[in-house]
Design an enzyme around this catalytic site. Structure first.
Site, short mmCIF file in Angstrom:
data_model
loop_
_atom_site.label_atom_id
_atom_site.label_comp_id
_atom_site.label_asym_id
_atom_site.label_seq_id
_atom_site.Cartn_x
_atom_site.Cartn_y
_atom_site.Cartn_z
N TYR A 61 10.39 0.73 -6.94
CA TYR A 61 11.24 1.17 -5.84
C TYR A 61 12.62 0.52 -5.84
O TYR A 61 13.63 1.19 -5.74
CB TYR A 61 10.55 0.88 -4.49
CG TYR A 61 9.40 1.84 -4.21
CD1 TYR A 61 9.62 3.04 -3.57
CD2 TYR A 61 8.11 1.54 -4.64
CE1 TYR A 61 8.58 3.93 -3.32
CE2 TYR A 61 7.06 2.43 -4.41
CZ TYR A 61 7.31 3.62 -3.75
OH TYR A 61 6.28 4.50 -3.53
N GLU A 93 4.58 5.87 -8.86
CA GLU A 93 5.36 6.01 -7.62
C GLU A 93 6.80 5.61 -7.89
O GLU A 93 7.07 4.64 -8.59
CB GLU A 93 4.84 5.09 -6.49
CG GLU A 93 3.52 5.50 -5.90
CD GLU A 93 3.03 4.51 -4.84
OE1 GLU A 93 3.85 3.88 -4.14
OE2 GLU A 93 1.80 4.36 -4.74
N TRP A 115 7.20 9.49 -5.13
CA TRP A 115 6.66 9.15 -3.80
C TRP A 115 7.67 9.61 -2.77
O TRP A 115 8.74 9.05 -2.72
CB TRP A 115 6.40 7.64 -3.65
CG TRP A 115 5.73 7.41 -2.32
CD1 TRP A 115 6.34 7.26 -1.10
CD2 TRP A 115 4.31 7.39 -2.07
NE1 TRP A 115 5.40 7.15 -0.11
CE2 TRP A 115 4.16 7.22 -0.67
CE3 TRP A 115 3.18 7.51 -2.87
CZ2 TRP A 115 2.90 7.17 -0.07
CZ3 TRP A 115 1.94 7.44 -2.27
CH2 TRP A 115 1.81 7.27 -0.88
N GLU A 171 3.87 5.80 7.00
CA GLU A 171 4.30 4.71 6.12
C GLU A 171 3.83 3.34 6.66
O GLU A 171 4.61 2.49 7.02
CB GLU A 171 5.83 4.78 5.94
CG GLU A 171 6.47 3.68 5.12
CD GLU A 171 5.99 3.55 3.67
OE1 GLU A 171 5.37 4.49 3.14
OE2 GLU A 171 6.22 2.48 3.10
#
Ligand code: GCO
Length: 449
Positions: free
Chosen positions: A283, A347, A385, A392
């Site tokens: 991420y 992801e 994702w 979340e």
């Protein structure tokens, strides 16, 4: 006809999105998260997962979005608390429901990738201490045996445990996940038990069908020094990298732990042979700053973004979910490629409610994957994702990760522009100049160099 300028991905590349049971199914009343959500102050805005995206009843409706986006795979997870609502009692209706979901995906040309544990625990397991209890491994073994007996023929891509280090950190250090108890010993204990559980699951799945591909999912969190010239910042980064990243990856690389625990060495040795692929979640990166003399704020000093960098939407603590740093994906791919295993990006995404940064995010991150592929790194697929906005965790409904905008109050869904772009890319397995021009023209200078 290909454009003059294009980035091509392999023909066999998998394109999909990722979701997890609790975040999309709704009415998961029998797990530790449901209970946690109903305690005051645990979730931002006191949000609850509630009906979530309604997948337990009508997941099939959203397959239309996967198809619109030309996805040929989807990553979903199985909710243990549905399969085994009470210790030792297995629910046939629940496993059949998952069988139906999987068949619906397959009949639409979408290869399922199934995760066996994605953060949530059945309540009965939670009351026994969950993953700090060594027995959790044999409970997990029994659950996995049941799932594999029923679904082993239908699924060929399995993820055992999602992000063991995130689970352990969020539960026993950051205290954002239930039961949220600060305890360093529990951090290590739960993490090691999850790794053992992975190994046990690997044996069961491969024993049932040696052709299945089984992997563990690791969120690689990049830590970079705030100040390159500061020895303290560098040392802190190295420590964080070791106890969050290497602690999980090293056993798979060398079959040994980072530090000497003789009574564990046999088990850890077995881990080296217990993964067919690595599921990589990426991420963001954190710029880490060490403040000597104020250890209390040390943790706050982990969540810095590079000054001036583009960031995603903000979380409840008042800092961004993260800096947008595509090159990090390339760096992480290079590092994990030393494991010598195929990699799936399981992801990658960002919270971006108005979809103003997501198209660019997709283009820049995919370019970094392509860069790694060109260097011979074996990346087999990409799962964004997420398919749609969903629950979340401690941030509730506020963070919006979806390629499909989802209003959990009305149930309304709408494909975002980024979803259209992702669909165009997946449909041709390539990125063309026309796409960049249409969705993120600011990237054009230099994008195809
Ligand atoms: C994780 C989980 C997901 C999250 C996603 C966005 O990586 O933490 O797998 O459940 O929703 O990462 O934060």
């Amino acid at each position: 006809m290909r454009d003059d300028f294009s980035i091509e991905f392999p023909e066999s590349f998998l394109w999909g999105c990722a979701t997890s049971s609790h975040q999309v199914e709704g009415e998961n009343t029998n797990n530790n998260w449901w209970e946690w959500e109903h305690m005051p102050g645990k979730i931002w805005h006191s949000d609850k997962s509630g009906h979530a995206c309604g997948w337990w009843k009508s997941m099939e409706d959203d397959i239309s979005f996967m198809k619109k986006m030309n996805n040929n795979t989807h990553r979903l997870s199985i909710e243990w608390s549905r399969i085994e609502p009470e210790e030792g009692r297995f629910n046939e209706d629940a496993i059949n429901r998952y069988k139906d979901m999987i068949h619906s995906l397959k009949s639409n040309g979408i290869e399922p990738m199934v995760t066996l544990h994605h953060f949530t625990n059945p309540l009965w397991l939670e009351t026994k201490g969950a993953w700090i209890n060594k027995e959790s491994i044999s409970y997990f073994k029994r659950y996995v045996s049941f799932v594999i007996e029923r679904l082993g023929e239908d699924v060929h891509l399995w993820c055992t445990i999602n992000e063991p280090a995130v689970y352990a950190v969020e539960t026993y250090i950051m205290c954002n996940f239930p039961p949220g108890r600060l305890n360093l010993v529990s951090y290590f204990r739960s993490l090691f038990n999850l790794l053992d559980a992975h190994e046990v699951a690997y044996e069961i799945i491969k024993g049932n069908n040696p052709a299945s591909q089984v992997g563990i999912v690791k969120n690689y969190q990049l830590f970079d020094p705030w100040d390159d010239g500061s020895l303290w910042d560098k040392l802190l980064c190295a420590g964080l990298d070791k106890y969050f990243n290497s602690i999980v990856l090293e056993p798979f690389r060398s079959g040994s732990l980072l530090f000497f625990l003789p009574w564990r060495s046999q088990k850890i040795k077995r881990l080296k042979e217990s993964t067919d692929f690595l599921g990589l979640n990426y991420y963001t990166r954190w710029k880490v700053r060490f403040k000597i003399g104020s250890p209390k704020v040390m943790f706050d000093n982990i969540f810095n973004c590079t000054p001036g960098a583009q960031v995603s939407d903000f979380i409840r603590d008042g800092h961004p979910y993260g800096e947008i740093y595509p090159e990090g994906l390339y760096r992480v791919l290079k590092m994990v490629s030393t494991l010598g295993k195929p990699i799936y990006i399981t992801e990658n995404g960002l919270p971006d409610a108005d979809d103003s940064r997501r198209p660019e995010f997709i283009l820049t991150h995919l370019k970094q994957i392509h860069r790694a592929l060109k260097e011979g790194i074996d990346v087999r697929g990409y799962y964004h994702w997420s398919l749609m906005d969903n629950f979340e965790w401690a941030e509730g409904w506020a963070l919006r990760f979806g390629l499909v905008a989802f209003d959990h109050k009305t149930g309304e869904r709408q494909l975002r522009a980024s979803g259209k772009l992702y669909g165009d890319i997946a449909g041709r397995s390539s990125i063309t100049k026309g796409m960049v021009e249409q969705y993120a023209p600011e990237l054009l200078p230099g994008y195809f160099d």
